[in-house]
Scaffold this active site. Structure first.
Site, PDB file in Angstrom:
ATOM      1  NE  ARG A   1       2.551  58.924 -33.383  1.00  0.00           N
ATOM      2  CZ  ARG A   1       1.288  59.231 -33.112  1.00  0.00           C
ATOM      3  NH1 ARG A   1       0.998  59.988 -32.088  1.00  0.00           N
ATOM      4  NH2 ARG A   1       0.317  58.774 -33.873  1.00  0.00           N
TER       5      ARG A   1
ATOM      6  CD  GLU B   1      -8.450  58.316 -31.222  1.00  0.00           C
ATOM      7  OE1 GLU B   1      -7.208  58.284 -31.152  1.00  0.00           O
ATOM      8  OE2 GLU B   1      -9.123  59.247 -30.772  1.00  0.00           O
TER       9      GLU B   1
HETATM   10  O1  LIG Z   1      -4.495  52.806 -28.535  1.00  0.00           O
HETATM   11  P1  LIG Z   1      -4.666  52.866 -30.018  1.00  0.00           P
HETATM   12  O2  LIG Z   1      -6.066  53.235 -30.429  1.00  0.00           O
HETATM   13  O3  LIG Z   1      -4.200  51.616 -30.692  1.00  0.00           O
HETATM   14  O4  LIG Z   1      -3.796  54.077 -30.555  1.00  0.00           O
HETATM   15  C1  LIG Z   1      -2.480  54.336 -30.123  1.00  0.00           C
HETATM   16  C2  LIG Z   1      -1.516  54.195 -31.242  1.00  0.00           C
HETATM   17  O5  LIG Z   1      -1.849  55.124 -32.274  1.00  0.00           O
HETATM   18  C3  LIG Z   1      -0.697  55.872 -32.618  1.00  0.00           C
HETATM   19  O6  LIG Z   1       0.050  55.260 -33.621  1.00  0.00           O
HETATM   20  P2  LIG Z   1      -0.422  55.229 -35.144  1.00  0.00           P
HETATM   21  O7  LIG Z   1      -1.108  53.928 -35.388  1.00  0.00           O
HETATM   22  O8  LIG Z   1      -1.187  56.469 -35.450  1.00  0.00           O
HETATM   23  O9  LIG Z   1       0.939  55.139 -35.911  1.00  0.00           O
HETATM   24  P3  LIG Z   1       2.247  56.078 -35.925  1.00  0.00           P
HETATM   25  O10 LIG Z   1       2.938  55.875 -34.602  1.00  0.00           O
HETATM   26  O11 LIG Z   1       2.997  55.473 -37.055  1.00  0.00           O
HETATM   27  O12 LIG Z   1       1.834  57.498 -36.134  1.00  0.00           O
HETATM   28  C4  LIG Z   1       0.111  55.903 -31.346  1.00  0.00           C
HETATM   29  O13 LIG Z   1       1.484  56.188 -31.599  1.00  0.00           O
HETATM   30  C5  LIG Z   1      -0.107  54.540 -30.777  1.00  0.00           C
HETATM   31  O14 LIG Z   1       0.801  53.584 -31.304  1.00  0.00           O
HETATM   32  N1  LIG Z   2      -5.648  61.404 -30.336  1.00  0.00           N
HETATM   33  C1  LIG Z   2      -4.437  60.997 -30.681  1.00  0.00           C
HETATM   34  N2  LIG Z   2      -3.392  61.855 -30.701  1.00  0.00           N
HETATM   35  C2  LIG Z   2      -2.153  61.435 -31.051  1.00  0.00           C
HETATM   36  N3  LIG Z   2      -1.890  60.191 -31.399  1.00  0.00           N
HETATM   37  C3  LIG Z   2      -2.887  59.296 -31.375  1.00  0.00           C
HETATM   38  N4  LIG Z   2      -2.920  57.987 -31.645  1.00  0.00           N
HETATM   39  C4  LIG Z   2      -4.177  57.554 -31.470  1.00  0.00           C
HETATM   40  N5  LIG Z   2      -4.963  58.544 -31.088  1.00  0.00           N
HETATM   41  C5  LIG Z   2      -4.190  59.653 -31.012  1.00  0.00           C
END
Ligand SMILES: O=P(O)(O)OC[C@H]1O[C@H](OP(=O)(O)OP(=O)(O)O)[C@H](O)[C@@H]1O
Ligand SMILES: Nc1ncnc2[nH]cnc12
Length: 240
Positions: A127, A164
């Site tokens: 993202r 998370e």
């Molecule tokens: O602070 P954290 O616990 O590390 O979580 C935050 C990360 O989680 C999500 O990405 P995700 O890993 O879900 O991947 P995506 O962007 O490919 O959906 C979000 O876009 C952040 O990069």
């Molecule tokens: N609660 C949440 N919503 C959207 N993106 C996330 N990435 C990690 N935690 C998230």
């Protein structure tokens, strides 16, 4: 058929959109990372004092933040039970909201770092790729991606992180950052802070100087910022 519950939405009607375009108000002015001029920063006088001209910019930023926050949606129990998923995708559906997002991030960076601008914007898979390149282009600086392991060719550095909802590995290409370059790390969301911490680890492995982190929003209650220790961390919509 989707079994997802209806999202909780903010107000996103087009009547909420300001008449003026953020890009029209502050047209893209790439900041040269090699500039050696010593003139006062925008909004400051020659001694670095905040001038009255800065006030409208800050109040404009506050309005933009409210518009952005209203576009977010919440999906309870996605992707697993217990997660309140904040969906940022509506920020990109409407070009006016998208434009406001990039303009607000740019203005936030100007207010934070004034003439000490970052040389490189680092964005996180996936993202952070939605707005990091556009932000870097607007500012006239490099964009460097942090990708999930196995996606980047050539020599890479690697860092492990806990999210998370799972464990993963991030990588950057060895030539993505030159030693000594000033780096701003951007992502949509900070939750536990694990992804951002791993990105910082990669930047450090490449010899970059981390100026700070900039997120659009924070998931409360997970203490993500604590993982980032003393590095300056800014949440765009924190006070929206
Ligand atoms: O602070 P954290 O616990 O590390 O979580 C935050 C990360 O989680 C999500 O990405 P995700 O890993 O879900 O991947 P995506 O962007 O490919 O959906 C979000 O876009 C952040 O990069
Ligand atoms: N609660 C949440 N919503 C959207 N993106 C996330 N990435 C990690 N935690 C998230």
């Amino acid at each position: 058929m989707s079994s997802q519950p209806a999202p909780v939405t903010g107000s996103t009607s087009s009547s909420d959109l300001p008449v003026t375009s953020p890009l029209a108000a502050h047209p893209a002015q790439p900041i040269s990372s090699t500039s050696t001029t010593t003139t006062a920063t925008e909004g400051q006088d020659a001694e670095g004092r905040q001038s009255t001209a800065a006030a409208p910019r800050s109040s404009e930023l506050a309005g933009w933040k409210m518009k952005l926050k209203a576009a977010l949606r919440h999906f309870p129990d996605f992707p697993i039970k217990g997660i309140d998923f904040v969906d940022i995708m509506p920020l990109f559906l409407d070009p006016s909201v998208h434009e406001t997002l990039v303009a607000a991030l740019d203005l936030q960076i100007r207010e934070l770092y004034s003439e000490n601008a970052p040389d490189v914007i680092v964005g996180l898979d996936a993202r952070g790729f939605l707005f990091g390149p556009g932000l870097a282009l607007r500012r006239g600086v490099s964009f460097a991606p942090v990708r999930k392991k196995g996606k980047l060719p050539g020599p890479c550095v690697t860092a492990e992180y806990q999210k998370e909802y799972g464990v993963d590995l991030f990588q950057m290409q060895n030539d993505a950052i030159k030693p000594g370059q000033k780096v701003l790390i951007v992502d949509d969301i900070i939750a536990t802070g694990g992804s951002a911490k791993a990105a910082a680890d990669l930047v450090k492995q490449l010899g970059g100087e981390i100026m700070g982190f900039l997120f659009i929003l924070e998931i409360p209650g997970l203490n993500g910022r604590e993982k980032l220790e003393s590095i300056q961390t800014t949440i765009l919509l924190e006070d929206a």
